[in-house]
Scaffold this motif. Structure first.
Motif, short mmCIF file in Angstrom:
data_model
loop_
_atom_site.label_atom_id
_atom_site.label_comp_id
_atom_site.label_asym_id
_atom_site.label_seq_id
_atom_site.Cartn_x
_atom_site.Cartn_y
_atom_site.Cartn_z
N GLY A 1 39.54 30.76 36.62
CA GLY A 1 39.17 31.72 35.60
C GLY A 1 38.27 32.81 36.14
N HIS A 2 37.34 32.43 37.00
CA HIS A 2 36.46 33.42 37.63
C HIS A 2 37.28 34.46 38.39
CE1 HIS A 2 32.58 34.76 39.42
NE2 HIS A 2 33.37 35.13 40.41
N ILE A 3 38.22 33.96 39.19
CA ILE A 3 39.07 34.87 39.96
C ILE A 3 39.91 35.74 39.02
CG2 ILE A 3 41.01 34.98 41.58
CD1 ILE A 3 39.93 32.37 42.82
N ALA A 4 40.46 35.13 37.98
CA ALA A 4 41.30 35.88 37.04
C ALA A 4 40.53 37.00 36.36
CB ALA A 4 41.88 34.93 35.99
N GLY A 5 39.30 36.68 35.90
CA GLY A 5 38.50 37.69 35.22
C GLY A 5 38.15 38.85 36.13
N LYS A 6 37.94 38.57 37.39
CA LYS A 6 37.59 39.61 38.36
C LYS A 6 38.81 40.42 38.81
CE LYS A 6 33.09 39.14 39.43
NZ LYS A 6 32.13 40.21 39.67
N MET A 7 39.98 39.78 38.85
CA MET A 7 41.16 40.41 39.45
C MET A 7 42.04 41.16 38.46
SD MET A 7 41.13 39.84 42.74
CE MET A 7 42.83 40.02 43.27
N THR A 8 41.98 40.81 37.18
CA THR A 8 42.88 41.46 36.22
C THR A 8 42.60 42.96 36.11
OG1 THR A 8 43.66 41.47 33.94
CG2 THR A 8 41.37 40.84 34.27
N LYS A 9 43.66 43.72 36.07
CA LYS A 9 43.55 45.16 35.86
C LYS A 9 43.85 45.53 34.41
CE LYS A 9 44.79 46.41 40.63
NZ LYS A 9 44.83 45.02 41.14
#
Length: 363
Positions: free
Chosen positions: A144-152
């Motif tokens: 989730g941390h990665i997803a929140g940071k990576m989503t455009k």
């Protein structure tokens, strides 16, 4: 051979013929059996369980015989397969999917000398039934941390298998940690209602992509969601589920949750053989090595990778719990106060979304 030895040998032979188990003195040879909900080549959940079975064979050599059956539906078929395994001389049977819970307990009642180990379940109705699980929600926090940071697009997605607590807690953990680093994140959930069906999993991924989702996590067993993400030429990223799914490292897969069942399987079969076996309820996570975070690829910026690894390490050290308040339920009612962590009982019975997730959990 005297009469007492002859009778003891005959009794041992009968015990093995009818699925006998270890006595307090242990046993010289054992048969460990595994029931799988999908094929061992699924590249995900069942593949990892089978790697654990192979680890048992490697650890004990010819002292342990392993046997398994793939693609066993959850329900009446499972009870039939378990009965056949018990009659075939299996001393310990690992049932590796949530939906085997009732069948496991029903057959265990008929074969009290056989040990049954049920993955992800909670019913231990007989002294020869143990349960074991992995804290997948810990890995979901990192994803989730990665997803929140990576989503455009600020739209992230999740493919759910069945609406059971194990899956719901993963969805919640994924969303909580995406929202922590990106307050604008919105989560879409598509339910596939299957553990393993590549066509349905692909359709679920397509549905999410059509909604504008650009990061996808899944709680199903095949690589189909990553295959669909790969078709977007880098516009959509995702995570390996249950296995590393490393064949997609050069494409959409930016990390993974890896279920490492080998240490548990080796431990339990070893206990059966040395006479120390006892009924258990195990729930290990990152700290215990059952939940591993697969390599975070270069697609993820270095600072985000470092943050994700720090989160993983804090969970492993016990200094951070993924469900730490304040957290409200979806309807806005308080669940966890500031600094409070979720009791295991709440997690194991989780049947609600946290605040910020839209949509309903299917009943």
């Amino acid at each position: 051979m005297n009469r007492r030895t002859l009778l003891a040998t005959a009794a041992l032979g009968l015990g093995l013929a009818f699925g006998g188990a270890a006595s307090a003195q242990g046993m010289d040879k054992a048969k460990a059996c595994f029931v799988y909900v999908g094929p061992i080549g699924d590249g995900g959940w069942t593949y990892q369980h089978h790697q654990g079975a192979l680890a048992v064979q490697e650890a004990f050599g010819d002292k342990v015989e392993i046997a398994w059956q793939e693609n066993v539906p959850e329900g009446a078929d499972a009870e039939r397969v378990l009965t056949q395994m018990a009659l075939s001389g299996c001393n310990i049977i690992f049932t590796t999917s949530f939906g085997y819970m009732d069948a496991t307990n029903a057959v265990a009642a008929k074969f009290p000398d056989v040990k049954f180990e049920h993955a992800t379940g909670y019913k231990r109705e007989h002294p020869n039934v143990s349960t074991y699980n992995a804290r997948f929600y810990e890995g979901r926090a990192v994803q989730g941390h990665i997803a929140g940071k990576m989503t455009k697009s600020n739209k992230i997605g999740y493919i759910g298998s069945f609406p059971i607590p194990e899956v719901v807690m993963g969805i919640n953990s994924y969303f909580i940690h995406a929202r922590k680093v990106n307050p604008d994140v919105q989560l879409s959930v598509v339910w596939a209602f299957t553990w393993f069906d590549p066509a349905k999993e692909a359709d679920a991924a397509k549905a999410l992509i059509d909604q504008g989702v650009d990061v996808i996590a899944s709680h199903t067993d095949s690589t189909a969601p990553l295959a669909e993400a790969a078709k977007t030429n880098g516009a959509v990223i995702g995570f390996g589920q249950a296995s590393d799914m490393a064949e997609y490292k050069d494409g959409p897969r930016v990390s993974s949750i890896i279920d490492n069942w080998a240490p548990y399987y080796v431990k339990r079969v070893g206990a059966l053989m040395d006479g120390s076996y006892a009924q258990a309820d195990a729930w290990e996570g990152i700290a215990g090595g059952e939940v591993e975070i697969g390599e975070i690829t270069a697609v993820v910026p270095a600072d985000v990778k470092a943050e994700a690894e720090a989160l993983r390490d804090a969970i492993a050290a016990g200094t951070y719990h993924p469900f730490t308040g304040p957290i409200n339920k979806q309807d806005g009612s308080p669940w966890l106060a500031e600094g409070q962590t979720a009791p295991d009982g709440d997690l194991l019975g989780m049947n609600f979304y946290v605040e910020g997730i839209t949509g309903d959990i299917p009943q």
